[in-house]
Design a protein around this motif. Sequence first.
Motif, PDB file in Angstrom:
ATOM      1  N   GLY A 105     -90.468 -28.730  50.365  1.00 44.45           N
ATOM      2  CA  GLY A 105     -89.544 -28.899  51.474  1.00 44.45           C
ATOM      3  C   GLY A 105     -90.097 -29.661  52.647  1.00 44.45           C
ATOM      4  N   THR A 106     -91.289 -30.235  52.477  1.00 43.30           N
ATOM      5  CA  THR A 106     -91.928 -30.918  53.597  1.00 43.30           C
ATOM      6  C   THR A 106     -91.398 -32.340  53.807  1.00 43.30           C
ATOM      7  OG1 THR A 106     -93.910 -29.687  52.967  1.00 43.30           O
ATOM      8  CG2 THR A 106     -94.166 -31.438  54.608  1.00 43.30           C
ATOM      9  N   TYR A 107     -91.017 -32.963  52.707  1.00 46.17           N
ATOM     10  CA  TYR A 107     -90.659 -34.374  52.793  1.00 46.17           C
ATOM     11  C   TYR A 107     -89.185 -34.602  52.427  1.00 46.17           C
ATOM     12  CZ  TYR A 107     -95.744 -34.549  52.549  1.00 46.17           C
ATOM     13  OH  TYR A 107     -97.081 -34.336  52.771  1.00 46.17           O
ATOM     14  N   THR A 108     -88.686 -35.737  52.833  1.00 49.38           N
ATOM     15  CA  THR A 108     -87.305 -36.082  52.467  1.00 49.38           C
ATOM     16  C   THR A 108     -87.256 -36.508  51.006  1.00 49.38           C
ATOM     17  OG1 THR A 108     -87.573 -38.403  53.056  1.00 49.38           O
ATOM     18  CG2 THR A 108     -86.874 -36.902  54.815  1.00 49.38           C
ATOM     19  N   ASP A 109     -86.079 -36.337  50.423  1.00 50.47           N
ATOM     20  CA  ASP A 109     -85.906 -36.759  49.039  1.00 50.47           C
ATOM     21  C   ASP A 109     -86.253 -38.236  48.876  1.00 50.47           C
ATOM     22  OD1 ASP A 109     -85.088 -34.213  48.538  1.00 50.47           O
ATOM     23  OD2 ASP A 109     -83.071 -34.728  47.850  1.00 50.47           O
ATOM     24  N   GLU A 110     -85.796 -39.016  49.835  1.00 52.76           N
ATOM     25  CA  GLU A 110     -86.019 -40.462  49.742  1.00 52.76           C
ATOM     26  C   GLU A 110     -87.515 -40.780  49.705  1.00 52.76           C
ATOM     27  OE1 GLU A 110     -84.773 -44.517  52.192  1.00 52.76           O
ATOM     28  OE2 GLU A 110     -84.796 -42.566  53.177  1.00 52.76           O
ATOM     29  N   GLN A 111     -88.273 -40.079  50.537  1.00 56.78           N
ATOM     30  CA  GLN A 111     -89.716 -40.323  50.582  1.00 56.78           C
ATOM     31  C   GLN A 111     -90.378 -39.930  49.269  1.00 56.78           C
ATOM     32  OE1 GLN A 111     -92.057 -41.623  53.202  1.00 56.78           O
ATOM     33  NE2 GLN A 111     -92.748 -41.804  51.091  1.00 56.78           N
ATOM     34  N   ILE A 112     -89.950 -38.803  48.719  1.00 53.97           N
ATOM     35  CA  ILE A 112     -90.529 -38.346  47.454  1.00 53.97           C
ATOM     36  C   ILE A 112     -90.243 -39.348  46.336  1.00 53.97           C
ATOM     37  CG2 ILE A 112     -90.433 -36.529  45.704  1.00 53.97           C
ATOM     38  CD1 ILE A 112     -89.721 -34.569  47.986  1.00 53.97           C
ATOM     39  N   VAL A 113     -89.020 -39.853  46.325  1.00 54.10           N
ATOM     40  CA  VAL A 113     -88.656 -40.842  45.307  1.00 54.10           C
ATOM     41  C   VAL A 113     -89.534 -42.080  45.439  1.00 54.10           C
ATOM     42  CG1 VAL A 113     -86.831 -42.378  44.499  1.00 54.10           C
ATOM     43  CG2 VAL A 113     -86.288 -40.007  45.107  1.00 54.10           C
TER      44      VAL A 113
END
Lengths: 224, 224
Positions: free
Chosen positions: B180-188
């Motif tokens: 839950g630390t990062y945005t989905d976009e960043q993880i992608v």
Amino acid sequence: MKKLTLAEKVYQVREDAIVAAVNRLLAEKGFDLMTVDAVAAEVGIGKASLYKHFSSKEDLASAAMAFVLQGALTHAAELAADPSIEDIDRLRSLARWAVQRQISGEMPALPAQNPSLREAMTRDKVYMDRLMQLSDQLGQWIESALAAGALERSLPPEVTLYSLFAKGCDPVVSILKAMGTYTDEQIVDWAVQTCFTGLCGSPARDAAPPQADAGTRKAGKRSP
Amino acid sequence: MKKLTLAEKVYQVREDAIVAAVNRLLAEKGFDLMTVDAVAAEVGIGKASLYKHFSSKEDLASAAMAFVLQGALTHAAELAADPSIEDIDRLRSLARWAVQRQISGEMPALPAQNPSLREAMTRDKVYMDRLMQLSDQLGQWIESALAAGALERSLPPEVTLYSLFAKGCDPVVSILKAMGTYTDEQIVDWAVQTCFTGLCGSPARDAAPPQADAGTRKAGKRSP
DNA sequence: GTCTATATTTAGATAGAC
DNA sequence: GTCTATCTAAATATAGAC
């Protein structure tokens, strides 16, 4: 270290045999398809005896993972003891160790989505201690390799850490192994390579040798 | 296209609803922990009605994967229709599509070790046709990207192909998402990045910007 | 502590009315 | 085709003798 009685030694030896069997069966079938009956049969004891050692199937899996982590810690300690190795190569070596363990059928396959399994593992102090110890060691090497410019700066250390752990269950390794076209050694090389330099490779490097795959295919299975 | 009667349309709509439910539940729980009862409950029909559409749990999973492959083929067709895109970027885009689908909870998680599931899927002609069609398309792009020097020459096309498929079940994505630390976009972004350029990144590139992670963390969860 | 035999639970699959 | 109620098989876990 406490001195053990004969009975305790026998008990311990049996427990080690159980963990070894669980380890192998988890690697072969995965958690859900591994039955406790199969574990008992492989060890050569009754199922009820198993439950005198471990009180649930989840505990069996947890013990198997703790055993694997012990091996990883041992390997990490060897790497740490050799001051001539760069930290980035320590990471590479540990990734290679994990992939080798997987390809030789000794890496348990656990479903990350299973809640009861997750709970059992987080409650296992031995497992959790080793996991944190290994994470700490890897974290230090990652920070150091980052400072040395050997790792991509835009990736948070966490992402690198989890990516390394994930190499222990890389499905590409299983697929290539099942194909039977390549040697285990070659598959391990590729797995480590794609992990650190990706599918694109290093643009800085010059053209690869003309026949890069010479001698990497298994005999008798060469494609036409 | 054959014209459908009203009854056939209703039947088809319900079947689509079933596949959608299976898709979501497979992504959430995985194959082994997903129960047929849960599927029926999610669709809002009786379990027996389910078995009028699909004759086994394995067939349900196979239909879900065939549905996902249809989406991948559609995306691939769009990429193929735009002549301005490089083949390496087509591969990147498809990998990104798969990771996005996973992170949004729409990518079925199937255990590769389950023999009965494997058999059901290889018997499913629709699934197998789409799988081969997609593999062919990706294979062409890989060959072309290799010729253009955009992919590492020492990696056989097969290895690259399987590595791309494997991005659909990258455990690192699930872990980072769960944190839950990062945005989905960043993880992608990171998932695609590590796939193509690895943990070490491109040595050719110059130093990354000083604050590479600016704006990539979720609000309110910034670490101290 | 180890075994045989059994209890319990869960989930895949089906019968039969409508 | 859809439902309720049921069957069945498998697998986790345990009881009780030795």
